[in-house]
Design a protein around this motif. Sequence first.
Motif, PDB file in Angstrom:
ATOM      1  N   PRO A  76       8.787   2.254   4.818  1.00 26.76           N
ATOM      2  CA  PRO A  76       8.248   1.718   3.574  1.00 26.76           C
ATOM      3  C   PRO A  76       6.943   2.410   3.207  1.00 26.76           C
ATOM      4  CG  PRO A  76       7.751   0.243   5.387  1.00 26.76           C
ATOM      5  CD  PRO A  76       8.649   1.312   5.949  1.00 26.76           C
ATOM      6  N   GLU A  77       6.654   2.435   1.924  1.00 23.65           N
ATOM      7  CA  GLU A  77       5.380   2.992   1.471  1.00 23.65           C
ATOM      8  C   GLU A  77       4.261   2.010   1.791  1.00 23.65           C
ATOM      9  OE1 GLU A  77       5.342   4.193  -2.567  1.00 23.65           O
ATOM     10  OE2 GLU A  77       7.068   5.533  -2.381  1.00 23.65           O
ATOM     11  N   VAL A  78       3.232   2.506   2.442  1.00 23.52           N
ATOM     12  CA  VAL A  78       2.073   1.663   2.722  1.00 23.52           C
ATOM     13  C   VAL A  78       1.290   1.524   1.418  1.00 23.52           C
ATOM     14  CG1 VAL A  78      -0.016   1.392   4.107  1.00 23.52           C
ATOM     15  CG2 VAL A  78       1.998   2.523   5.077  1.00 23.52           C
ATOM     16  N   PRO A  79       0.986   0.297   0.983  1.00 23.16           N
ATOM     17  CA  PRO A  79       0.256   0.127  -0.277  1.00 23.16           C
ATOM     18  C   PRO A  79      -1.007   0.977  -0.317  1.00 23.16           C
ATOM     19  CG  PRO A  79       0.989  -1.998   0.561  1.00 23.16           C
ATOM     20  CD  PRO A  79       1.296  -0.988   1.634  1.00 23.16           C
ATOM     21  N   ALA A  80      -1.237   1.649  -1.453  1.00 26.14           N
ATOM     22  CA  ALA A  80      -2.388   2.550  -1.586  1.00 26.14           C
ATOM     23  C   ALA A  80      -3.701   1.815  -1.336  1.00 26.14           C
ATOM     24  CB  ALA A  80      -2.387   3.186  -2.974  1.00 26.14           C
ATOM     25  N   GLU A  81      -3.783   0.583  -1.805  1.00 20.45           N
ATOM     26  CA  GLU A  81      -5.004  -0.190  -1.607  1.00 20.45           C
ATOM     27  C   GLU A  81      -5.273  -0.423  -0.124  1.00 20.45           C
ATOM     28  OE1 GLU A  81      -6.850  -4.591  -2.812  1.00 20.45           O
ATOM     29  OE2 GLU A  81      -5.007  -3.862  -3.765  1.00 20.45           O
ATOM     30  N   LEU A  82      -4.201  -0.683   0.632  1.00 20.16           N
ATOM     31  CA  LEU A  82      -4.347  -0.893   2.067  1.00 20.16           C
ATOM     32  C   LEU A  82      -4.743   0.405   2.763  1.00 20.16           C
ATOM     33  CD1 LEU A  82      -4.043  -2.693   4.577  1.00 20.16           C
ATOM     34  CD2 LEU A  82      -1.601  -2.161   4.568  1.00 20.16           C
ATOM     35  N   GLN A  83      -4.140   1.525   2.352  1.00 17.79           N
ATOM     36  CA  GLN A  83      -4.513   2.817   2.921  1.00 17.79           C
ATOM     37  C   GLN A  83      -5.996   3.095   2.711  1.00 17.79           C
ATOM     38  OE1 GLN A  83      -1.677   5.427   0.896  1.00 17.79           O
ATOM     39  NE2 GLN A  83      -0.689   5.830   2.847  1.00 17.79           N
ATOM     40  N   ASP A  84      -6.463   2.875   1.483  1.00 15.87           N
ATOM     41  CA  ASP A  84      -7.872   3.123   1.173  1.00 15.87           C
ATOM     42  C   ASP A  84      -8.789   2.236   2.009  1.00 15.87           C
ATOM     43  OD1 ASP A  84      -7.104   4.989  -0.677  1.00 15.87           O
ATOM     44  OD2 ASP A  84      -7.293   3.650  -2.400  1.00 15.87           O
ATOM     45  N   LYS A  85      -8.392   0.991   2.175  1.00 14.98           N
ATOM     46  CA  LYS A  85      -9.192   0.035   2.949  1.00 14.98           C
ATOM     47  C   LYS A  85      -9.324   0.491   4.400  1.00 14.98           C
ATOM     48  CE  LYS A  85      -9.458  -5.002   3.578  1.00 14.98           C
ATOM     49  NZ  LYS A  85      -8.720  -6.280   3.317  1.00 14.98           N
ATOM     50  N   VAL A  86      -8.205   0.943   4.973  1.00 21.56           N
ATOM     51  CA  VAL A  86      -8.227   1.411   6.359  1.00 21.56           C
ATOM     52  C   VAL A  86      -9.058   2.686   6.475  1.00 21.56           C
ATOM     53  CG1 VAL A  86      -6.828   2.301   8.253  1.00 21.56           C
ATOM     54  CG2 VAL A  86      -6.035   0.329   6.943  1.00 21.56           C
ATOM     55  N   ARG A  87      -8.898   3.626   5.525  1.00 23.81           N
ATOM     56  CA  ARG A  87      -9.657   4.881   5.574  1.00 23.81           C
ATOM     57  C   ARG A  87     -11.158   4.605   5.536  1.00 23.81           C
ATOM     58  NH1 ARG A  87      -5.421   5.593   6.626  1.00 23.81           N
ATOM     59  NH2 ARG A  87      -3.843   7.023   5.897  1.00 23.81           N
ATOM     60  N   ARG A  88     -11.562   3.702   4.661  1.00 22.53           N
ATOM     61  CA  ARG A  88     -13.011   3.402   4.562  1.00 22.53           C
ATOM     62  C   ARG A  88     -13.517   2.818   5.881  1.00 22.53           C
ATOM     63  NH1 ARG A  88     -11.487   1.396  -0.587  1.00 22.53           N
ATOM     64  NH2 ARG A  88     -11.586  -0.756   0.184  1.00 22.53           N
ATOM     65  N   ALA A  89     -12.720   1.953   6.470  1.00 24.12           N
ATOM     66  CA  ALA A  89     -13.134   1.337   7.745  1.00 24.12           C
ATOM     67  C   ALA A  89     -13.212   2.387   8.850  1.00 24.12           C
ATOM     68  CB  ALA A  89     -12.170   0.224   8.128  1.00 24.12           C
ATOM     69  N   VAL A  90     -12.259   3.325   8.862  1.00 23.01           N
ATOM     70  CA  VAL A  90     -12.267   4.387   9.873  1.00 23.01           C
ATOM     71  C   VAL A  90     -13.477   5.289   9.682  1.00 23.01           C
ATOM     72  CG1 VAL A  90     -11.066   6.455  10.695  1.00 23.01           C
ATOM     73  CG2 VAL A  90      -9.790   4.347  10.283  1.00 23.01           C
ATOM     74  N   HIS A  91     -13.746   5.648   8.441  1.00 24.27           N
ATOM     75  CA  HIS A  91     -14.922   6.483   8.164  1.00 24.27           C
ATOM     76  C   HIS A  91     -16.196   5.799   8.633  1.00 24.27           C
ATOM     77  CE1 HIS A  91     -12.631   8.689   4.701  1.00 24.27           C
ATOM     78  NE2 HIS A  91     -12.299   9.126   5.889  1.00 24.27           N
ATOM     79  N   ALA A  92     -16.284   4.492   8.405  1.00 27.51           N
ATOM     80  CA  ALA A  92     -17.468   3.747   8.846  1.00 27.51           C
ATOM     81  C   ALA A  92     -17.587   3.766  10.361  1.00 27.51           C
ATOM     82  CB  ALA A  92     -17.405   2.304   8.332  1.00 27.51           C
TER      83      ALA A  92
END
Length: 281
Positions: free
Chosen positions: A259-275
Amino acid sequence: MSAPPAGADEAELVEAARAGSGAALEVLLERHEARLYRFARRLCRHHEDAEDVLQESLLAAARGLRRFRGKSSLSTWLYTIARSFCIKKRRRSVFAPAQVSLDTEAQIAARGVRDPARDPQEALEASRLEAALERAIASLDRPYREVLLLRDVEGLPAAEVARVTGLSVAAVKTRLHRARGRLREALAPLMAPRGESATPLPARPCPDIVRLFSRHLEGDISARTCARMEEHLSGCARCQAACDGLKQVLRMCRTAPEPEVPAELQDKVRRAVHALVAGGA
């Protein structure tokens, strides 16, 4: 943060991520997030829970990757983390009513109809069977559902499934055979050719051919038993149909789309990883 070399394999990415490369860490998470999301959706049986589990799992992996020693594959390690979060979700909502929010038949049908290479009627029939498979998987008790998902959908060897679940390999296979049998039984009415009359009952009782065939797929029956099974199948249309049905069910499991991971969820995870990376976690 410098990008990992083009075509870097997983071992190189893990080594770079453990050394502090945020770019390598992000590539690793991107490679695995769709499969983890698929696993979480089917194990948790609810979209919102699956989204929470995916986010929590990827962040836990990002924090703990430096402690990953490669005693199992990275995917096995990630599935273990995701399974743990799914179980915690279930325990927290044990008194809540059960929710099953998988793709509806209409959503699955729409995916099939969008494929121009397929006959519309054939695509509709396939989508109905896929929706029935989703319901059948969701109806399995969690201990059976998780081993079937890990083995037949995600493709982990039985030994790796045992690592994820903490079971013995023998216990994994026992649950797997039972789960496969229940799926085949649930889907059998939909897989029988239309207008085909019921196969008459044999004169003598048949062996538990579906379980026997499932054991054969795992390499757990002797050559002598295999020969006897083949001999029985050559003269028993009912058992041959049962084995063919199981083959079709497992083929559907293995070709389940990510399934496609929702873009909003992807962005949320990326920001958390960057932090995390920026904070040196």
